[in-house]
Motif scaffolding. Structure first.
Motif, PDB file in Angstrom:
ATOM      1  N   ASP A  34       0.826  -1.204   0.000  1.00 55.49           N
ATOM      2  CA  ASP A  34       0.000   0.000   0.000  1.00 55.49           C
ATOM      3  C   ASP A  34       0.862   1.256   0.000  1.00 55.49           C
ATOM      4  O   ASP A  34       0.623   2.187  -0.772  1.00 55.49           O
ATOM      5  CB  ASP A  34      -0.935  -0.018   1.206  1.00 55.49           C
ATOM      6  N   LEU A  86      -1.300   3.164  -2.870  1.00 55.94           N
ATOM      7  CA  LEU A  86      -2.639   2.638  -3.098  1.00 55.94           C
ATOM      8  C   LEU A  86      -3.697   3.257  -2.185  1.00 55.94           C
ATOM      9  O   LEU A  86      -4.871   2.926  -2.278  1.00 55.94           O
ATOM     10  CB  LEU A  86      -2.645   1.116  -2.951  1.00 55.94           C
ATOM     11  N   ASN A  87      -3.287   4.131  -1.297  1.00 56.43           N
ATOM     12  CA  ASN A  87      -4.216   4.876  -0.442  1.00 56.43           C
ATOM     13  C   ASN A  87      -5.206   3.981   0.313  1.00 56.43           C
ATOM     14  O   ASN A  87      -6.406   4.257   0.351  1.00 56.43           O
ATOM     15  CB  ASN A  87      -4.972   5.924  -1.259  1.00 56.43           C
ATOM     16  N   ARG A 108      -6.118   0.873  -0.382  1.00 57.42           N
ATOM     17  CA  ARG A 108      -6.756  -0.197  -1.170  1.00 57.42           C
ATOM     18  C   ARG A 108      -6.185  -1.571  -0.875  1.00 57.42           C
ATOM     19  O   ARG A 108      -6.904  -2.568  -0.902  1.00 57.42           O
ATOM     20  CB  ARG A 108      -6.622   0.083  -2.672  1.00 57.42           C
ATOM     21  N   GLN A 124      -5.344  -2.936   1.778  1.00 61.08           N
ATOM     22  CA  GLN A 124      -5.880  -3.571   2.985  1.00 61.08           C
ATOM     23  C   GLN A 124      -7.080  -4.460   2.678  1.00 61.08           C
ATOM     24  O   GLN A 124      -7.415  -5.344   3.460  1.00 61.08           O
ATOM     25  CB  GLN A 124      -6.222  -2.521   4.039  1.00 61.08           C
ATOM     26  N   GLY A 125      -7.707  -4.271   1.536  1.00 61.29           N
ATOM     27  CA  GLY A 125      -8.818  -5.117   1.122  1.00 61.29           C
ATOM     28  C   GLY A 125      -8.401  -6.284   0.242  1.00 61.29           C
ATOM     29  O   GLY A 125      -9.228  -7.094  -0.158  1.00 61.29           O
ATOM     30  N   PHE A 126      -7.096  -6.389  -0.053  1.00 58.69           N
ATOM     31  CA  PHE A 126      -6.616  -7.471  -0.902  1.00 58.69           C
ATOM     32  C   PHE A 126      -6.652  -8.793  -0.149  1.00 58.69           C
ATOM     33  O   PHE A 126      -6.407  -8.855   1.049  1.00 58.69           O
ATOM     34  CB  PHE A 126      -5.184  -7.205  -1.362  1.00 58.69           C
ATOM     35  N   THR A 159      -5.624 -12.091  -4.713  1.00 61.21           N
ATOM     36  CA  THR A 159      -5.654 -10.830  -5.456  1.00 61.21           C
ATOM     37  C   THR A 159      -4.432 -10.762  -6.364  1.00 61.21           C
ATOM     38  O   THR A 159      -3.297 -10.901  -5.912  1.00 61.21           O
ATOM     39  CB  THR A 159      -5.662  -9.624  -4.499  1.00 61.21           C
ATOM     40  N   LEU A 205      -2.148  -4.327 -11.405  1.00 64.39           N
ATOM     41  CA  LEU A 205      -1.892  -3.017 -10.804  1.00 64.39           C
ATOM     42  C   LEU A 205      -0.945  -2.235 -11.706  1.00 64.39           C
ATOM     43  O   LEU A 205       0.236  -2.580 -11.824  1.00 64.39           O
ATOM     44  CB  LEU A 205      -1.248  -3.167  -9.420  1.00 64.39           C
TER      45      LEU A 205
END
Length: 87
Positions: free
Chosen positions: A13, A18-19, A21, A23-25, A29, A35
């Motif tokens: 991140d 990735l601001n 993002r 943390q949801g991976f 993923t 990316l």
């Protein structure tokens, strides 16, 4: 999610901007090819940050594109390195 995967996601991140993002991976993923931020220069920065933050060195024989396929492949590689004592 284990501690190593959490650390990998935090570093991903930060290094890829990735601001939050990452943390949801999940383990499945996709990273490489999914990316746009993960270009060759970002991979070098990511390797350096993983080594610095987690206190190990990537063995050269493990440095190939396959470890960057998914969050799970990267986490598994980092876990193997840490467990083998490559510090």
């Amino acid at each position: 999610m284990n501690d190593i995967q959490s650390a990998v996601l935090r570093i991903l991140d930060r290094e890829l901007n990735l601001n939050g993002r990452a943390q949801g991976f999940k383990a499945d993923t996709r990273l490489r090819g999914a990316l746009p931020q993960l270009d060759s220069m970002a991979i070098v920065s990511l390797i350096s940050a993983l080594e610095s933050d987690l206190g190990f060195e990537f063995p050269e024989d493990l440095l190939d594109g396959t470890i960057f396929e998914t969050v799970g492949s990267l986490t598994a590689c980092v876990t193997r390195i840490l467990e083998s004592g490559h510090s």
